[in-house]
Write an enzyme that holds these catalytic residues in place. Sequence first.
Site, PDB file in Angstrom:
ATOM      1  N   ARG A  60       0.814  -1.222   0.000  1.00  0.00           N
ATOM      2  CA  ARG A  60       0.000   0.000   0.000  1.00  0.00           C
ATOM      3  C   ARG A  60       0.844   1.266   0.000  1.00  0.00           C
ATOM      4  O   ARG A  60       0.398   2.321  -0.457  1.00  0.00           O
ATOM      5  CB  ARG A  60      -0.985  -0.031   1.171  1.00  0.00           C
ATOM      6  CG  ARG A  60      -2.189  -0.916   0.874  1.00  0.00           C
ATOM      7  CD  ARG A  60      -3.056  -1.094   2.078  1.00  0.00           C
ATOM      8  NE  ARG A  60      -2.647  -2.217   2.899  1.00  0.00           N
ATOM      9  CZ  ARG A  60      -2.905  -2.318   4.200  1.00  0.00           C
ATOM     10  NH1 ARG A  60      -3.539  -1.355   4.826  1.00  0.00           N
ATOM     11  NH2 ARG A  60      -2.518  -3.394   4.866  1.00  0.00           N
ATOM     12  N   GLU A  97       0.746  -4.817  13.462  1.00  0.00           N
ATOM     13  CA  GLU A  97      -0.428  -5.110  14.279  1.00  0.00           C
ATOM     14  C   GLU A  97      -0.801  -6.583  14.189  1.00  0.00           C
ATOM     15  O   GLU A  97      -1.351  -7.150  15.125  1.00  0.00           O
ATOM     16  CB  GLU A  97      -1.598  -4.220  13.815  1.00  0.00           C
ATOM     17  CG  GLU A  97      -2.606  -3.919  14.889  1.00  0.00           C
ATOM     18  CD  GLU A  97      -3.789  -3.116  14.361  1.00  0.00           C
ATOM     19  OE1 GLU A  97      -3.773  -2.631  13.208  1.00  0.00           O
ATOM     20  OE2 GLU A  97      -4.753  -2.980  15.141  1.00  0.00           O
TER      21      GLU A  97
HETATM   22  O1  LIG Z   1       2.568   0.720  11.562  1.00  0.00           O
HETATM   23  P1  LIG Z   1       2.600  -0.751  11.297  1.00  0.00           P
HETATM   24  O2  LIG Z   1       2.084  -1.551  12.464  1.00  0.00           O
HETATM   25  O3  LIG Z   1       3.929  -1.230  10.858  1.00  0.00           O
HETATM   26  O4  LIG Z   1       1.555  -1.051  10.143  1.00  0.00           O
HETATM   27  C1  LIG Z   1       1.428  -0.280   8.995  1.00  0.00           C
HETATM   28  C2  LIG Z   1       1.703  -1.067   7.753  1.00  0.00           C
HETATM   29  O5  LIG Z   1       0.764  -2.172   7.648  1.00  0.00           O
HETATM   30  C3  LIG Z   1       0.219  -2.181   6.341  1.00  0.00           C
HETATM   31  O6  LIG Z   1       0.982  -2.920   5.447  1.00  0.00           O
HETATM   32  P2  LIG Z   1       1.039  -4.507   5.433  1.00  0.00           P
HETATM   33  O7  LIG Z   1       2.323  -4.951   6.061  1.00  0.00           O
HETATM   34  O8  LIG Z   1      -0.223  -5.086   5.991  1.00  0.00           O
HETATM   35  O9  LIG Z   1       1.209  -4.853   3.917  1.00  0.00           O
HETATM   36  P3  LIG Z   1       0.354  -4.529   2.577  1.00  0.00           P
HETATM   37  O10 LIG Z   1       0.576  -3.062   2.295  1.00  0.00           O
HETATM   38  O11 LIG Z   1       1.030  -5.397   1.574  1.00  0.00           O
HETATM   39  O12 LIG Z   1      -1.090  -4.866   2.819  1.00  0.00           O
HETATM   40  C4  LIG Z   1       0.206  -0.713   5.950  1.00  0.00           C
HETATM   41  O13 LIG Z   1       0.123  -0.531   4.550  1.00  0.00           O
HETATM   42  C5  LIG Z   1       1.487  -0.195   6.527  1.00  0.00           C
HETATM   43  O14 LIG Z   1       2.597  -0.358   5.647  1.00  0.00           O
HETATM   44  N1  LIG Z   2      -5.858  -1.901  11.289  1.00  0.00           N
HETATM   45  C1  LIG Z   2      -5.238  -1.858  10.112  1.00  0.00           C
HETATM   46  N2  LIG Z   2      -5.941  -1.626   8.983  1.00  0.00           N
HETATM   47  C2  LIG Z   2      -5.319  -1.575   7.775  1.00  0.00           C
HETATM   48  N3  LIG Z   2      -4.003  -1.756   7.631  1.00  0.00           N
HETATM   49  C3  LIG Z   2      -3.272  -1.988   8.717  1.00  0.00           C
HETATM   50  N4  LIG Z   2      -1.941  -2.198   8.880  1.00  0.00           N
HETATM   51  C4  LIG Z   2      -1.703  -2.380  10.180  1.00  0.00           C
HETATM   52  N5  LIG Z   2      -2.840  -2.313  10.895  1.00  0.00           N
HETATM   53  C5  LIG Z   2      -3.839  -2.051   9.998  1.00  0.00           C
END
Ligand SMILES: O=P(O)(O)OC[C@H]1O[C@H](OP(=O)(O)OP(=O)(O)O)[C@H](O)[C@@H]1O
Ligand SMILES: Nc1ncnc2[nH]cnc12
Length: 176
Positions: A60, A97
């Site tokens: 993302r 998370e």
């Molecule tokens: O502050 P944090 O606890 O580190 O979480 C935030 C991250 O989690 C999500 O990515 P994710 O790792 O789920 O990967 P994605 O973008 O591939 O869905 C989001 O896009 C952030 O990069």
């Molecule tokens: N609650 C949440 N929703 C979407 N993206 C996340 N990445 C980490 N925590 C998340």
Amino acid sequence: MAFDYESLIKDLPDYPEPGVVFKDITPLLGDAEGFRAVVRDIAGHFADRGVTKVVGAEARGFLIGAPVAYELGVGFVPARKPGKLPRATRSEDYTLEYGTNTLEMHLDAIEPGDRVLLVDDLAATGGTAVAQARLVEAAGAEMVGMGFLMELAFLKPREVIARETDVEVYALVKVD
Ligand SMILES: O=P(O)(O)OC[C@H]1O[C@H](OP(=O)(O)OP(=O)(O)O)[C@H](O)[C@@H]1O
Ligand SMILES: Nc1ncnc2[nH]cnc12
């Protein structure tokens, strides 16, 4: 008037695991006016900081980071999940998370003297942002700021980030 981002971010309780409320930004990305507002707001906020590179994490972080880089007229550097970048990389492990992960960045993607803006859709624990800040600093470059669409303030990402770096953290939507 400021764009109502929150009306286009959908909550999904207990996804991807019980206890997590997942913030789905796909309706906002799919809205031409909303998507443009997000990109212009983050880019505009950091426009006068001498940014030379934008870093964003798979997946993302690419969706918002790459258009912010384009808007600022600078290059985009992807931080990717393990094994995806073809040449020599640095890597950092981190927690989020709902699990743990590793991010990698090409060794030559950022150089000493670069001024780096980190962009992501969301800061939750702050782990992903800290991992990227470490990769940037290991390359000898300077972090100048972090821009997020959303901040899950109840998880206190700013405190985690502040332990690592004193750069400005800017978020368009704060979730308490
Ligand atoms: O502050 P944090 O606890 O580190 O979480 C935030 C991250 O989690 C999500 O990515 P994710 O790792 O789920 O990967 P994605 O973008 O591939 O869905 C989001 O896009 C952030 O990069
Ligand atoms: N609650 C949440 N929703 C979407 N993206 C996340 N990445 C980490 N925590 C998340």
